[in-house]
Design a protein around this motif. Sequence first.
Motif, PDB file in Angstrom:
ATOM      1  N   ASN A   1       4.909  -4.601 -12.836  1.00 49.00           N
ATOM      2  CA  ASN A   1       6.317  -4.779 -13.135  1.00 49.00           C
ATOM      3  C   ASN A   1       7.179  -3.762 -12.398  1.00 49.00           C
TER       4      ASN A   1
ATOM      5  N   ASN B   1       6.317  -8.846 -11.294  1.00 47.28           N
ATOM      6  CA  ASN B   1       7.650  -9.090 -11.825  1.00 47.28           C
ATOM      7  C   ASN B   1       8.584  -7.954 -11.414  1.00 47.28           C
TER       8      ASN B   1
ATOM      9  N   GLU C   1       0.335 -11.627 -11.911  1.00 44.50           N
ATOM     10  CA  GLU C   1       1.788 -11.710 -11.823  1.00 44.50           C
ATOM     11  C   GLU C   1       2.338 -10.436 -11.192  1.00 44.50           C
TER      12      GLU C   1
ATOM     13  N   VAL D   1       0.305 -11.386  -5.905  1.00 42.06           N
ATOM     14  CA  VAL D   1      -0.525 -12.139  -6.836  1.00 42.06           C
ATOM     15  C   VAL D   1      -1.807 -12.522  -6.100  1.00 42.06           C
TER      16      VAL D   1
ATOM     17  N   CYS E   1      -0.208  -7.777 -14.722  1.00 39.15           N
ATOM     18  CA  CYS E   1       1.110  -7.969 -14.109  1.00 39.15           C
ATOM     19  C   CYS E   1       1.722  -6.624 -13.759  1.00 39.15           C
TER      20      CYS E   1
ATOM     21  N   VAL F   1      -4.084 -11.481 -18.253  1.00 40.22           N
ATOM     22  CA  VAL F   1      -2.899 -11.038 -17.521  1.00 40.22           C
ATOM     23  C   VAL F   1      -3.077  -9.622 -16.958  1.00 40.22           C
TER      24      VAL F   1
END
Length: 116
Positions: free
Chosen positions: A72, A19, A17, A81, A70, A68
Amino acid sequence: MIIEVCKSKLHKVTVTEANLQYVGSITIDQDLMDAANLIENEKVQVVNINNGERLDTYVIRGERGTGVICLNGPAARKVAVGDVVIIMSYAQMDFEEAKTFKPWLVFPDTETNKLI
């Protein structure tokens, strides 16, 4: 003399991910954090194998067993990704202690980010 050495390394995990709208950091599966002896809020360096980007950020605990990874906040602009990254932390220690120190090196499955 105090020197800085590699303390922990997650070698070749896949970004699941990115974000952009989150306050900066990297979310890492708790299983991976435990295996690499990383703790929440610890400073880490992230090296992107796909594009050569390098960045420093801090760890946020991710849900255990999810795999996960991710990025941020602004760090999300430095990855896509599916990119493969290496995550490292460092420790400062006495030169003599560093000679015998053994870092936590973790080589998870790159496809799933699960421990092998």
